[in-house]
Design an enzyme around this catalytic site. Sequence first.
Site, short mmCIF file in Angstrom:
data_model
loop_
_atom_site.label_atom_id
_atom_site.label_comp_id
_atom_site.label_asym_id
_atom_site.label_seq_id
_atom_site.Cartn_x
_atom_site.Cartn_y
_atom_site.Cartn_z
N ASP A 2 42.76 42.26 39.96
CA ASP A 2 41.18 42.62 40.51
C ASP A 2 40.28 41.89 39.58
O ASP A 2 38.98 42.56 39.18
CB ASP A 2 41.17 44.11 40.21
CG ASP A 2 42.33 44.89 41.12
OD1 ASP A 2 42.62 44.37 42.33
OD2 ASP A 2 42.90 45.70 40.42
N GLY A 21 38.43 39.21 40.02
CA GLY A 21 37.40 38.52 40.97
C GLY A 21 38.12 36.97 41.48
O GLY A 21 37.33 36.16 41.36
N LYS A 22 39.29 36.95 41.11
CA LYS A 22 39.79 35.72 41.63
C LYS A 22 39.52 35.04 42.96
O LYS A 22 39.28 33.74 43.25
CB LYS A 22 41.47 35.60 41.81
CG LYS A 22 41.93 35.91 40.52
CD LYS A 22 43.54 36.15 40.45
CE LYS A 22 43.82 37.58 41.33
NZ LYS A 22 43.65 38.61 40.58
N GLY A 23 39.10 35.89 44.07
CA GLY A 23 38.74 35.57 45.36
C GLY A 23 37.41 34.78 45.22
O GLY A 23 37.14 33.74 45.86
N ALA A 63 47.61 41.90 47.48
CA ALA A 63 46.66 41.54 47.01
C ALA A 63 45.23 41.95 47.69
O ALA A 63 45.38 42.10 49.09
CB ALA A 63 46.46 40.02 46.79
N GLY A 64 44.28 41.99 47.21
CA GLY A 64 42.82 42.29 47.86
C GLY A 64 41.62 41.21 47.31
O GLY A 64 41.16 41.58 46.22
N HIS A 65 41.48 40.08 47.98
CA HIS A 65 40.66 39.20 47.41
C HIS A 65 39.18 39.38 48.03
O HIS A 65 39.29 38.98 49.29
CB HIS A 65 41.12 37.97 47.24
CG HIS A 65 42.45 37.66 46.40
ND1 HIS A 65 43.06 36.45 46.43
CD2 HIS A 65 42.85 38.34 45.54
CE1 HIS A 65 44.00 36.59 45.62
NE2 HIS A 65 43.87 37.62 45.01
N GLN A 86 47.29 38.94 42.12
CA GLN A 86 47.47 39.84 40.70
C GLN A 86 47.20 39.16 39.80
O GLN A 86 46.25 38.52 39.66
CB GLN A 86 48.97 40.51 40.70
CG GLN A 86 49.15 41.25 42.01
CD GLN A 86 49.72 40.71 43.19
OE1 GLN A 86 50.50 39.68 43.32
NE2 GLN A 86 49.36 41.13 44.48
N THR A 93 42.79 46.98 48.27
CA THR A 93 43.89 47.18 48.98
C THR A 93 44.06 48.54 49.25
O THR A 93 44.65 49.06 50.39
CB THR A 93 45.24 46.33 48.49
OG1 THR A 93 44.86 45.09 48.49
CG2 THR A 93 46.31 46.59 49.55
N GLY A 116 42.47 51.35 47.72
CA GLY A 116 41.39 52.28 47.65
C GLY A 116 41.60 53.18 46.35
O GLY A 116 40.57 54.33 46.07
N LYS A 171 31.81 40.12 36.53
CA LYS A 171 31.32 41.22 36.54
C LYS A 171 30.64 41.61 35.20
O LYS A 171 30.52 42.64 34.70
CB LYS A 171 32.13 42.32 36.70
CG LYS A 171 32.88 42.12 38.25
CD LYS A 171 33.90 43.34 38.48
CE LYS A 171 32.91 44.31 39.35
NZ LYS A 171 33.82 45.41 40.00
N ASP A 219 27.34 41.46 34.98
CA ASP A 219 26.09 42.46 35.55
C ASP A 219 26.46 44.03 35.17
O ASP A 219 25.72 44.75 34.87
CB ASP A 219 25.70 42.20 36.92
CG ASP A 219 26.93 42.41 37.83
OD1 ASP A 219 28.11 41.75 37.44
OD2 ASP A 219 27.00 43.12 38.77
P1 IMP Z 1 53.49 46.35 43.92
O1 IMP Z 1 52.94 45.04 43.82
O2 IMP Z 1 52.87 46.93 45.19
O3 IMP Z 1 54.81 46.61 43.86
O4 IMP Z 1 52.79 47.09 42.82
C1 IMP Z 1 53.11 47.06 41.23
C2 IMP Z 1 52.13 47.08 40.32
O5 IMP Z 1 51.29 45.83 40.71
C3 IMP Z 1 51.29 48.54 40.57
O6 IMP Z 1 50.79 48.69 39.39
C4 IMP Z 1 50.09 48.03 41.60
O7 IMP Z 1 48.87 48.64 41.25
C5 IMP Z 1 49.64 46.57 40.87
N1 IMP Z 1 49.23 45.52 41.70
C6 IMP Z 1 49.87 44.85 42.81
N2 IMP Z 1 48.75 44.19 43.40
C7 IMP Z 1 47.89 44.33 42.67
C8 IMP Z 1 46.22 43.67 42.98
O8 IMP Z 1 46.32 42.92 43.88
N3 IMP Z 1 45.51 44.02 42.10
C9 IMP Z 1 45.78 44.83 40.93
N4 IMP Z 1 46.86 45.46 40.70
C10 IMP Z 1 48.01 45.40 41.53
#
Ligand code: IMP
Length: 422
Positions: free
Chosen positions: A13, A15-17, A39-41, A223, A299, A301, A330, A332
């Site tokens: 999280d 800010g890679k996107g 992931a959520g970019h 990640q 991803t 919330g 970030k 700001d």
């Molecule tokens: P998993 O990847 O769903 O198996 O989750 C394993 C750990 O990685 C958990 O602590 C998740 O919150 C964290 N995690 C997985 N993907 C992300 C991401 O894109 N951003 C931040 N944390 C992540």
Amino acid sequence: MQTMAIIGAQWGDEGKGKITDLLAEQCDLVVRYQGGHNAGHTIWVNGQKTVLHVIPSGVLHPKCLSVIGHGVVLEPENFLNELSKIKGVTNVTPDNLKISSTATVITSFHKLLDGARESQGPEKIGTTGKGIGPAYEDKVSRRGIKVKDLLDKDTLVRRLSNGYAEKAILFKHLYHIDIPSIDEEVERLYRYGEALKDYVTDTFSLIDQKLSEGKRVLYEGAQGILLDIDYGTYPYVTSSSTAGAGIYTGAGIPGRRVEEVIGVAKAYTTRVGEGPFPTELFDEIGNEIQTKGNEFGATTGRKRRCGWLDIPLLRYSVKCSHLTSIALTKLDILSHIKELKVCYAYEVNGKVVDCAYPGINLYHAKPLYKEFKPFTDDFASGKPSKEFEAYMNFIQECLGIPVGIYAYGPDRAQVVFRQKYS
Ligand code: IMP
């Protein structure tokens, strides 16, 4: 410079996107090499928000080829939903988006297993519940399903049957959950295979050929390094190689060195899910950062835990992935904050340690802070204050690599390049 990588230097999280989208403009290919739709970019362009999960963040530049490499775990239904959303925003076709034929498929069983373990298991990881870990487990135990298997029903039946009996017993007797039959899952996956077949190719050869032609390639990590299966804060990690080493196995560029490896870090630290977090804040400032920074997972919330910037963890990340520069995001959120601190080292068992090596028990690490005069920059003026410069220079000196980029808002335009990436 022909090859660059964007890697999260914290717990995801960062800010890679946004940084990938910015640099993709000058690249020919953007390649995702690990992870999946956990992931959520997020990318903002002119007030419009786009959230990408498994599609590479270069996709908003239609001339750039987006590649999902073989180290990724792909959930076909989610991919197709994401694709249909993104088609309303950018011109994406099978000519500019490719999926590796040997990427591993996330099936219904993986998602169910992830959820069952998290709700009933003795040790909760706080996963995203997307089936990531179970899909990688099947890959490593050689029972995984590859994207190419979705295109042939007989192969799909054979591959899916492998291990089904074992899973069925587990679900029935341990988790008490009904699961789809093999036939149901085969029909579902085959249908999705038909829908994605035009995007499927041998991405190893594709990347190899483009590199030989001198094309510029950007590898996009998901990640962060501290969630890496080997380098991360195990067991509170994801199941893939998020650090730089993952590029070589997950994209397939053996023997080639990535020239510029940009570690993306927030100006503070956040984490979702369980696990140690030495600089975590439980006070008013922590709440302020969480609220002002809108720190909720893109991803799931979930509310993100927040704390001060942790230099020992970043020093470790620099070593793990041989980072060559930092993109700090970030800023700001920290502007106008009434107190500003950076953790420069830990005290562990009476000793001062400045790098979060794996031998250190992070639960017992007491952060040592340097306090800074808060800055109140609005950034748009382009004239950084001396307080801001002092903060940035300290980070740079501690890490021994330049802060090449900094971002002060979500939009593509809210960024300052302090060095060239060309
Ligand atoms: P998993 O990847 O769903 O198996 O989750 C394993 C750990 O990685 C958990 O602590 C998740 O919150 C964290 N995690 C997985 N993907 C992300 C991401 O894109 N951003 C931040 N944390 C992540």
